[in-house]
Scaffold this motif. Structure first.
Motif, PDB file in Angstrom:
ATOM      1  N   ALA A 198      11.459   1.354 -10.192  1.00  0.00           N
ATOM      2  CA  ALA A 198      11.303   1.104 -11.620  1.00  0.00           C
ATOM      3  C   ALA A 198      10.973  -0.367 -11.859  1.00  0.00           C
ATOM      4  O   ALA A 198      11.460  -1.256 -11.155  1.00  0.00           O
ATOM      5  CB  ALA A 198      12.580   1.488 -12.361  1.00  0.00           C
ATOM      6  N   GLY A 199      10.133  -0.614 -12.855  1.00  0.00           N
ATOM      7  CA  GLY A 199       9.748  -1.981 -13.184  1.00  0.00           C
ATOM      8  C   GLY A 199       8.249  -2.107 -13.306  1.00  0.00           C
ATOM      9  O   GLY A 199       7.491  -1.211 -12.907  1.00  0.00           O
ATOM     10  N   GLU A 200       7.813  -3.220 -13.867  1.00  0.00           N
ATOM     11  CA  GLU A 200       6.389  -3.476 -14.017  1.00  0.00           C
ATOM     12  C   GLU A 200       5.923  -4.303 -12.822  1.00  0.00           C
ATOM     13  O   GLU A 200       6.270  -5.479 -12.693  1.00  0.00           O
ATOM     14  CB  GLU A 200       6.120  -4.219 -15.331  1.00  0.00           C
ATOM     15  N   TRP A 201       5.128  -3.667 -11.963  1.00  0.00           N
ATOM     16  CA  TRP A 201       4.672  -4.322 -10.739  1.00  0.00           C
ATOM     17  C   TRP A 201       3.188  -4.656 -10.857  1.00  0.00           C
ATOM     18  O   TRP A 201       2.379  -3.791 -11.189  1.00  0.00           O
ATOM     19  CB  TRP A 201       4.876  -3.406  -9.524  1.00  0.00           C
ATOM     20  N   GLU A 202       2.852  -5.908 -10.607  1.00  0.00           N
ATOM     21  CA  GLU A 202       1.445  -6.285 -10.592  1.00  0.00           C
ATOM     22  C   GLU A 202       0.951  -6.325  -9.150  1.00  0.00           C
ATOM     23  O   GLU A 202       1.671  -6.737  -8.235  1.00  0.00           O
ATOM     24  CB  GLU A 202       1.239  -7.649 -11.254  1.00  0.00           C
ATOM     25  N   THR A 203      -0.265  -5.863  -8.944  1.00  0.00           N
ATOM     26  CA  THR A 203      -0.851  -5.831  -7.606  1.00  0.00           C
ATOM     27  C   THR A 203      -1.228  -7.242  -7.164  1.00  0.00           C
ATOM     28  O   THR A 203      -1.849  -7.983  -7.916  1.00  0.00           O
ATOM     29  CB  THR A 203      -2.095  -4.933  -7.588  1.00  0.00           C
ATOM     30  N   LEU A 204      -0.835  -7.603  -5.946  1.00  0.00           N
ATOM     31  CA  LEU A 204      -1.189  -8.899  -5.381  1.00  0.00           C
ATOM     32  C   LEU A 204      -2.397  -8.750  -4.463  1.00  0.00           C
ATOM     33  O   LEU A 204      -2.580  -7.719  -3.810  1.00  0.00           O
ATOM     34  CB  LEU A 204      -0.014  -9.474  -4.583  1.00  0.00           C
ATOM     35  N   SER A 205      -3.199  -9.796  -4.392  1.00  0.00           N
ATOM     36  CA  SER A 205      -4.367  -9.796  -3.518  1.00  0.00           C
ATOM     37  C   SER A 205      -4.278 -10.975  -2.558  1.00  0.00           C
ATOM     38  O   SER A 205      -3.316 -11.739  -2.566  1.00  0.00           O
ATOM     39  CB  SER A 205      -5.648  -9.900  -4.362  1.00  0.00           C
ATOM     40  N   GLY A 206      -5.297 -11.094  -1.709  1.00  0.00           N
ATOM     41  CA  GLY A 206      -5.360 -12.216  -0.786  1.00  0.00           C
ATOM     42  C   GLY A 206      -4.780 -11.941   0.579  1.00  0.00           C
ATOM     43  O   GLY A 206      -4.743 -12.821   1.438  1.00  0.00           O
ATOM     44  N   HIS A 207      -4.347 -10.685   0.814  1.00  0.00           N
ATOM     45  CA  HIS A 207      -3.695 -10.345   2.079  1.00  0.00           C
ATOM     46  C   HIS A 207      -4.574  -9.481   2.988  1.00  0.00           C
ATOM     47  O   HIS A 207      -4.208  -9.249   4.139  1.00  0.00           O
ATOM     48  CB  HIS A 207      -2.387  -9.608   1.810  1.00  0.00           C
ATOM     49  N   GLY A 208      -5.675  -8.962   2.471  1.00  0.00           N
ATOM     50  CA  GLY A 208      -6.607  -8.217   3.303  1.00  0.00           C
ATOM     51  C   GLY A 208      -6.448  -6.722   3.300  1.00  0.00           C
ATOM     52  O   GLY A 208      -7.217  -6.013   3.961  1.00  0.00           O
ATOM     53  N   PHE A 209      -5.473  -6.172   2.551  1.00  0.00           N
ATOM     54  CA  PHE A 209      -5.280  -4.722   2.483  1.00  0.00           C
ATOM     55  C   PHE A 209      -5.785  -4.193   1.144  1.00  0.00           C
ATOM     56  O   PHE A 209      -5.757  -4.905   0.136  1.00  0.00           O
ATOM     57  CB  PHE A 209      -3.799  -4.362   2.643  1.00  0.00           C
ATOM     58  N   ALA A 210      -6.202  -2.940   1.154  1.00  0.00           N
ATOM     59  CA  ALA A 210      -6.660  -2.296  -0.073  1.00  0.00           C
ATOM     60  C   ALA A 210      -5.970  -0.945  -0.200  1.00  0.00           C
ATOM     61  O   ALA A 210      -5.955  -0.152   0.738  1.00  0.00           O
ATOM     62  CB  ALA A 210      -8.175  -2.108  -0.047  1.00  0.00           C
ATOM     63  N   ALA A 211      -5.361  -0.707  -1.359  1.00  0.00           N
ATOM     64  CA  ALA A 211      -4.729   0.584  -1.635  1.00  0.00           C
ATOM     65  C   ALA A 211      -4.863   0.866  -3.121  1.00  0.00           C
ATOM     66  O   ALA A 211      -4.785  -0.048  -3.950  1.00  0.00           O
ATOM     67  CB  ALA A 211      -3.257   0.567  -1.212  1.00  0.00           C
ATOM     68  N   GLU A 212      -5.089   2.125  -3.463  1.00  0.00           N
ATOM     69  CA  GLU A 212      -5.250   2.500  -4.869  1.00  0.00           C
ATOM     70  C   GLU A 212      -3.887   2.719  -5.510  1.00  0.00           C
ATOM     71  O   GLU A 212      -2.964   3.240  -4.886  1.00  0.00           O
ATOM     72  CB  GLU A 212      -6.079   3.783  -4.981  1.00  0.00           C
ATOM     73  N   ARG A 213      -3.806   2.307  -6.765  1.00  0.00           N
ATOM     74  CA  ARG A 213      -2.557   2.470  -7.517  1.00  0.00           C
ATOM     75  C   ARG A 213      -2.784   3.381  -8.700  1.00  0.00           C
ATOM     76  O   ARG A 213      -3.771   3.250  -9.423  1.00  0.00           O
ATOM     77  CB  ARG A 213      -2.062   1.096  -7.984  1.00  0.00           C
ATOM     78  N   ASP A 214      -1.862   4.325  -8.888  1.00  0.00           N
ATOM     79  CA  ASP A 214      -1.895   5.244 -10.022  1.00  0.00           C
ATOM     80  C   ASP A 214      -0.556   5.116 -10.749  1.00  0.00           C
ATOM     81  O   ASP A 214       0.411   5.801 -10.416  1.00  0.00           O
ATOM     82  CB  ASP A 214      -2.126   6.673  -9.541  1.00  0.00           C
ATOM     83  N   LEU A 237      -2.335   3.588   8.050  1.00  0.00           N
ATOM     84  CA  LEU A 237      -2.028   2.236   8.536  1.00  0.00           C
ATOM     85  C   LEU A 237      -2.296   1.189   7.457  1.00  0.00           C
ATOM     86  O   LEU A 237      -2.658   0.051   7.745  1.00  0.00           O
ATOM     87  CB  LEU A 237      -2.827   1.919   9.804  1.00  0.00           C
ATOM     88  N   GLY A 238      -2.088   1.599   6.222  1.00  0.00           N
ATOM     89  CA  GLY A 238      -2.352   0.705   5.099  1.00  0.00           C
ATOM     90  C   GLY A 238      -1.101   0.022   4.595  1.00  0.00           C
ATOM     91  O   GLY A 238       0.022   0.295   5.031  1.00  0.00           O
ATOM     92  N   ALA A 239      -1.308  -0.892   3.641  1.00  0.00           N
ATOM     93  CA  ALA A 239      -0.196  -1.617   3.038  1.00  0.00           C
ATOM     94  C   ALA A 239      -0.566  -2.001   1.615  1.00  0.00           C
ATOM     95  O   ALA A 239      -1.752  -2.076   1.257  1.00  0.00           O
ATOM     96  CB  ALA A 239       0.135  -2.861   3.855  1.00  0.00           C
ATOM     97  N   TRP A 240       0.444  -2.231   0.820  1.00  0.00           N
ATOM     98  CA  TRP A 240       0.264  -2.678  -0.562  1.00  0.00           C
ATOM     99  C   TRP A 240       1.359  -3.675  -0.891  1.00  0.00           C
ATOM    100  O   TRP A 240       2.511  -3.524  -0.458  1.00  0.00           O
ATOM    101  CB  TRP A 240       0.337  -1.491  -1.522  1.00  0.00           C
ATOM    102  N   PHE A 241       1.003  -4.694  -1.657  1.00  0.00           N
ATOM    103  CA  PHE A 241       1.957  -5.739  -2.004  1.00  0.00           C
ATOM    104  C   PHE A 241       1.887  -5.987  -3.505  1.00  0.00           C
ATOM    105  O   PHE A 241       0.796  -6.092  -4.088  1.00  0.00           O
ATOM    106  CB  PHE A 241       1.653  -7.031  -1.243  1.00  0.00           C
ATOM    107  N   GLY A 242       3.047  -6.050  -4.127  1.00  0.00           N
ATOM    108  CA  GLY A 242       3.107  -6.266  -5.554  1.00  0.00           C
ATOM    109  C   GLY A 242       4.188  -7.247  -5.933  1.00  0.00           C
ATOM    110  O   GLY A 242       5.072  -7.573  -5.135  1.00  0.00           O
ATOM    111  N   ARG A 243       4.115  -7.702  -7.189  1.00  0.00           N
ATOM    112  CA  ARG A 243       5.106  -8.656  -7.706  1.00  0.00           C
ATOM    113  C   ARG A 243       5.664  -8.129  -9.013  1.00  0.00           C
ATOM    114  O   ARG A 243       4.914  -7.618  -9.852  1.00  0.00           O
ATOM    115  CB  ARG A 243       4.473 -10.023  -7.912  1.00  0.00           C
ATOM    116  N   LEU A 244       6.979  -8.255  -9.171  1.00  0.00           N
ATOM    117  CA  LEU A 244       7.625  -7.795 -10.396  1.00  0.00           C
ATOM    118  C   LEU A 244       7.266  -8.745 -11.529  1.00  0.00           C
ATOM    119  O   LEU A 244       7.504  -9.957 -11.440  1.00  0.00           O
ATOM    120  CB  LEU A 244       9.136  -7.752 -10.190  1.00  0.00           C
ATOM    121  N   ALA A 245       6.660  -8.180 -12.570  1.00  0.00           N
ATOM    122  CA  ALA A 245       6.193  -9.014 -13.688  1.00  0.00           C
ATOM    123  C   ALA A 245       7.375  -9.532 -14.506  1.00  0.00           C
ATOM    124  O   ALA A 245       8.430  -8.906 -14.571  1.00  0.00           O
ATOM    125  CB  ALA A 245       5.256  -8.195 -14.566  1.00  0.00           C
TER     126      ALA A 245
END
Length: 550
Positions: A517-533, A542-550
């Protein structure tokens, strides 16, 4: 030599917490004189590569004077450089260049044992009454002539070797040519602390302490109890080694070690911003010992055990288990995690069986390592995703592999030379015949090849180290696990006002993961790509996703 006083007001004493440390195995990094063996001048030449990665420090495996029976881990002079590696002036030049590039220098101190050619041992074995007679662990045989205890050497056979000069046994936890020092003797401790000061005064920023839990032995020389087959594991020795058949209560892990580590830390604290990481080799109590050695602020800054260096398969559940166990065992401690080093099969091979996309796997493992709570060690060639080399028996140099071949092939497969240029003989490591062969499947992964490919593993390491630096939570923050199943792993890292989430699909099947739960913003600059819904992440294999709590 470095001027410590001028640095004292400007250096961050906490630099080690969350640092990325690049391990150099000097025999295999860069040869500067064509003898087929890497050296200090070669390291100096290649420091710009490490700086380009963004590593904070280097750890250099032993380069001290040695007969090289165990390739430098058998020291015959703690305060000089073996001629194959160069000279003290070469070391000073290397330190100066590293510091110019803002790279800290940590060196490998092997204090538990020396070479049998060390002058201390030569004197000690000469008689039972000389000044150094008690500097090593000597014991009389049992009445039937057999060794004093049932203790075993990691390199095979008894840990006791008969000496005809003294008509006694001496203790060696490794090769027979590596006698153990007697830490119960205060003079031995004093001599080793003098060695520590010698290198600190020469400008080093810290140490990696080899086999830190082997320093003391049980003074009563009690036998180790046996282990039932179901309790044995192969974290610190290969499965074919009978060393795994014992619970090592008395040949290492002794409580007296804590007081010596306090003495050692006091020496470090005489200098500004010095750090040490200890290697804890124990299959049953590794993390517990790490907790003991890093508790308070008067022993080791950090230690590592073998949980991520062992043959255990890597899974989301295992990662969570290890980190949770560490938190429980070492609530005051700080870990230093590594997936590969000079003693174990390279992790892309150890964990890569059945994985079809070698590079994607290597990139994900790098991201996982660099987002765990703790400091990080990267082993040379890891940034190129070098696989374990498959060597013929006649090419082996490692006595450990020769002893247990073919079931255990030793450590040479992870020690082959670094590859710099694909079209140059030996990968541009040496103009002479390398001490170990350079595999063809390594040269195609050379630095110059990967420099030209923006999607290479090398560039991924650079991107991810930069990403880690941009987000202090990844280097210093706490960790909380949000998800772990047979495919996916997710955890948050929090520091100050920043909370990040790191999500991994550790399988080669696509996966969906619900965000907390929470508002997560997608972070970039790490070289991975994943779709968010919305609150779901569609993670590719073998993917990854990184986000930051707004």
């Amino acid at each position: 030599m470095a001027d410590r006083n001028n640095q004292a007001q400007t250096v961050d004493k906490d630099w080690w917490r969350g640092a990325v440390i690049y391990q150099i195995y000097p025999r295999s990094y860069q040869d500067s004189n064509g003898d087929g063996i890497g050296d200090l001048k070669g390291i100096t030449r290649r420091l710009s590569h490490i700086a380009s990665l963004g590593a904070d420090a280097i750890w250099i495996s032993p380069f001290f004077t040695s007969p090289m029976k165990d390739f430098g881990y058998d020291v015959s002079n703690y305060c000089d450089i073996d001629p194959i590696f160069g000279s003290l002036s070469d070391f000073d030049a290397m330190i100066a260049e590293a510091h110019r590039l803002d790279i800290k220098v940590m060196i490998d101190l092997v204090l538990s044992h020396t070479s049998d050619q060390h002058p201390w041992f030569v004197e000690s074995r000469a008689s039972k009454t000389n000044a150094k007679a008690d500097w090593y662990v000597w014991a009389d045989p049992k009445p039937d002539g057999t060794p004093p205890t049932n203790w075993l050497s990691i390199f095979g056979g008894s840990a006791w070797q008969w000496d005809t000069r003294r008509c006694q046994y001496y203790l060696h936890n490794f090769l027979t040519s590596q006698p153990d020092l007697n830490f119960h003797n205060p003079e031995v401790q004093d001599a080793l602390l003098s060695v520590t000061r010698f290198w600190l005064e020469r400008g080093v920023d810290g140490f990696r302490l080899d086999t830190i839990n082997f320093y003391f032995h049980d003074k009563q020389l009690r036998d180790n109890p046996g282990l039932a087959p179901e309790l044995r594991n192969a974290k610190t020795a290969p499965a074919v080694n009978p060393y795994n058949h014992q619970l090592h209560l008395y040949d290492k892990n002794q409580p007296e070690n804590l007081e010596f580590l306090k003495r050692f830390r006091a020496v470090l604290d005489e200098f500004p911003a010095i750090a040490a990481v200890g290697e804890v080799g124990d299959s049953q109590r590794g993390l517990e010992i790490v907790g003991e050695y890093t508790s308070g602020n008067d022993k080791m800054q950090m230690c590592y055990a073998f949980e991520f260096l062992s043959v255990d398969p890597l899974s989301p559940a295992y990662v969570r288990e290890v980190l949770k166990d560490f938190e429980k065992a070492a609530p005051e401690g700080w870990a230093c995690w590594a997936f590969s080093n000079h003693d174990v099969v390279r992790h892309v091979s150890r964990w890569g069986a059945g994985i079809s996309d070698h590079d994607a796997h290597a990139k994900q493992l790098a991201a996982l390592l660099m987002t765990l709570r703790g400091s990080v060690c990267i082993y040379e060639g890891e940034e190129l995703a070098l696989p374990e080399a498959d060597l013929a028996f006649e090419d082996l140099q490692d006595p450990y592999g020769i002893q247990f071949w073919p079931e255990f092939k030793g450590r040479d497969g992870c020690r082959t030379p670094m590859v710099w240029e694909s079209a140059v003989p030996n990968g541009a490591f040496s103009t002479g015949k390398p001490w170990l062969p350079v595999p063809a499947r390594h040269t195609v992964r050379a630095v110059d090849v990967q420099e030209k490919d923006a999607g290479s593993v090398l560039h991924h390491y650079r991107r991810f180290l930069a990403f880690r630096r941009e987000h202090p939570a990844l280097a210093k923050g706490k960790i909380d696990f949000a998800h772990a199943d047979d495919q996916c792993l997710a955890y948050t890292r929090s520091h100050g006002n920043e909370t990040l989430i790191c999500a991994f699909n550790m399988s080669e099947r696509a996966a969906k993961l619900d965000l907390p739960a929470g508002e997560w913003e997608t972070l970039s600059g790490h070289g991975f790509a994943a779709e968010r819904d919305n609150q779901k992440i569609n993670l590719p294999p073998l993917g990854a996703w990184f986000g930051r709590l707004a």
